[in-house]
Design a protein around this motif. Structure first.
Motif, mmCIF file in Angstrom:
data_model
loop_
_atom_site.group_PDB
_atom_site.id
_atom_site.type_symbol
_atom_site.label_atom_id
_atom_site.label_comp_id
_atom_site.label_asym_id
_atom_site.label_seq_id
_atom_site.Cartn_x
_atom_site.Cartn_y
_atom_site.Cartn_z
ATOM 1 N N GLN A 59 0.839 -1.206 0.000
ATOM 2 C CA GLN A 59 0.000 0.000 0.000
ATOM 3 C C GLN A 59 0.870 1.250 0.000
ATOM 4 O O GLN A 59 1.922 1.275 0.650
ATOM 5 N N ILE A 60 0.381 2.246 -0.703
ATOM 6 C CA ILE A 60 1.135 3.499 -0.773
ATOM 7 C C ILE A 60 1.255 4.093 0.637
ATOM 8 O O ILE A 60 0.259 4.218 1.363
ATOM 9 N N GLY A 61 2.477 4.408 1.012
ATOM 10 C CA GLY A 61 2.729 5.059 2.302
ATOM 11 C C GLY A 61 2.743 4.136 3.508
ATOM 12 O O GLY A 61 2.906 4.600 4.637
ATOM 13 N N TYR A 86 11.967 -3.399 4.420
ATOM 14 C CA TYR A 86 10.641 -2.822 4.193
ATOM 15 C C TYR A 86 10.622 -2.175 2.814
ATOM 16 O O TYR A 86 11.557 -1.432 2.466
ATOM 17 N N ALA A 87 9.569 -2.475 2.065
ATOM 18 C CA ALA A 87 9.366 -1.782 0.791
ATOM 19 C C ALA A 87 8.390 -0.640 1.052
ATOM 20 O O ALA A 87 7.306 -0.869 1.590
ATOM 21 N N VAL A 88 8.812 0.553 0.709
ATOM 22 C CA VAL A 88 7.960 1.727 0.908
ATOM 23 C C VAL A 88 7.474 2.181 -0.467
ATOM 24 O O VAL A 88 8.254 2.694 -1.281
ATOM 25 N N ASN A 95 8.478 1.593 -10.150
ATOM 26 C CA ASN A 95 9.859 2.065 -10.022
ATOM 27 C C ASN A 95 10.023 3.009 -8.831
ATOM 28 O O ASN A 95 11.129 3.283 -8.390
ATOM 29 N N ASP A 96 8.887 3.512 -8.349
ATOM 30 C CA ASP A 96 8.920 4.496 -7.266
ATOM 31 C C ASP A 96 8.794 3.793 -5.917
ATOM 32 O O ASP A 96 7.950 4.141 -5.099
ATOM 33 N N GLU A 149 18.650 -2.058 -6.248
ATOM 34 C CA GLU A 149 18.019 -2.498 -7.511
ATOM 35 C C GLU A 149 16.792 -3.346 -7.238
ATOM 36 O O GLU A 149 16.836 -4.272 -6.419
ATOM 37 N N HIS A 150 15.719 -3.034 -7.941
ATOM 38 C CA HIS A 150 14.544 -3.891 -7.864
ATOM 39 C C HIS A 150 13.857 -3.896 -9.218
ATOM 40 O O HIS A 150 14.117 -3.039 -10.075
#
Ligand code: FES
Length: 165
Positions: A59-61, A86-88, A95-96, A149-150
């Motif tokens: 989820q965004i944020g 953690y992926a933010v 890409n963001d 990198e992802h």
């Protein structure tokens, strides 16, 4: 004449026995030697793309926690190490994404996201980091490390490029 024939027959038997014995030794011995030295010839570890989760589940944020284990082979020794982060997600654009390592940059304790505090908290020495990984408080000498990198796979998974150190 018959003596020299007998002698060459003996030599023939000796040579044949030696060759057959050598072949049997090779058939039995080579796999054993290979088994013993194989671990020492293997590579210690490899860089790899690691799936960390489904992009749609992020989820965004809201930091998305992930973890994975890598096994490092060093000769006959195998060592399993755990990693996490953690992926933010900042927008709809895959890409963001900011992908943080959850290892505190002070003494390597694991930080946890606190929605209440709106920060990553380190339980060891009361440090805190912003949602972007910046040091807010405490002894850590630098911001949280970032998986640089992802990529998004066709299956909708986010993978990070993990470099074996
Ligand atoms: S290990 Fe995190 S503040 Fe010390």
């Amino acid at each position: 004449m018959s003596g020299s024939n007998e002698l060459s027959r003996r030599d023939f038997i000796k040579v044949t026995t030696g060759i057959v014995g050598g072949l049997i030794g090779a058939v039995i011995g080579l796999p054993a030697v290979y088994y013993l030295i194989d671990p020492a010839l293997r590579e210690g570890g490899k860089d790899a793309w690691i799936p960390i989760g489904n992009f749609d589940d992020m989820q965004i944020g809201v930091p998305y926690a992930f973890s994975f284990t890598r096994v490092q082979v060093n000769g006959w020794e195998r060592t399993a190490s755990s990693f996490g982060g953690y992926a933010v997600r900042r927008s709809e654009d895959p890409n963001d994404l900011l992908i943080l390592n959850s290892r505190c940059t002070h003494l390597a304790c694991t930080v946890n996201w606190s929605a209440e505090a709106g920060a990553f908290l380190c339980p060891c020495h009361d440090a805190s980091f912003s949602i972007e990984g910046g040091v807010l408080h405490g002894p850590p000498p630098r911001d949280l490390d970032v998986y640089e990198e992802h990529r998004l796979t066709e299956d909708g998974l986010i993978e990070i490029f993990f470099k074996e150190s």
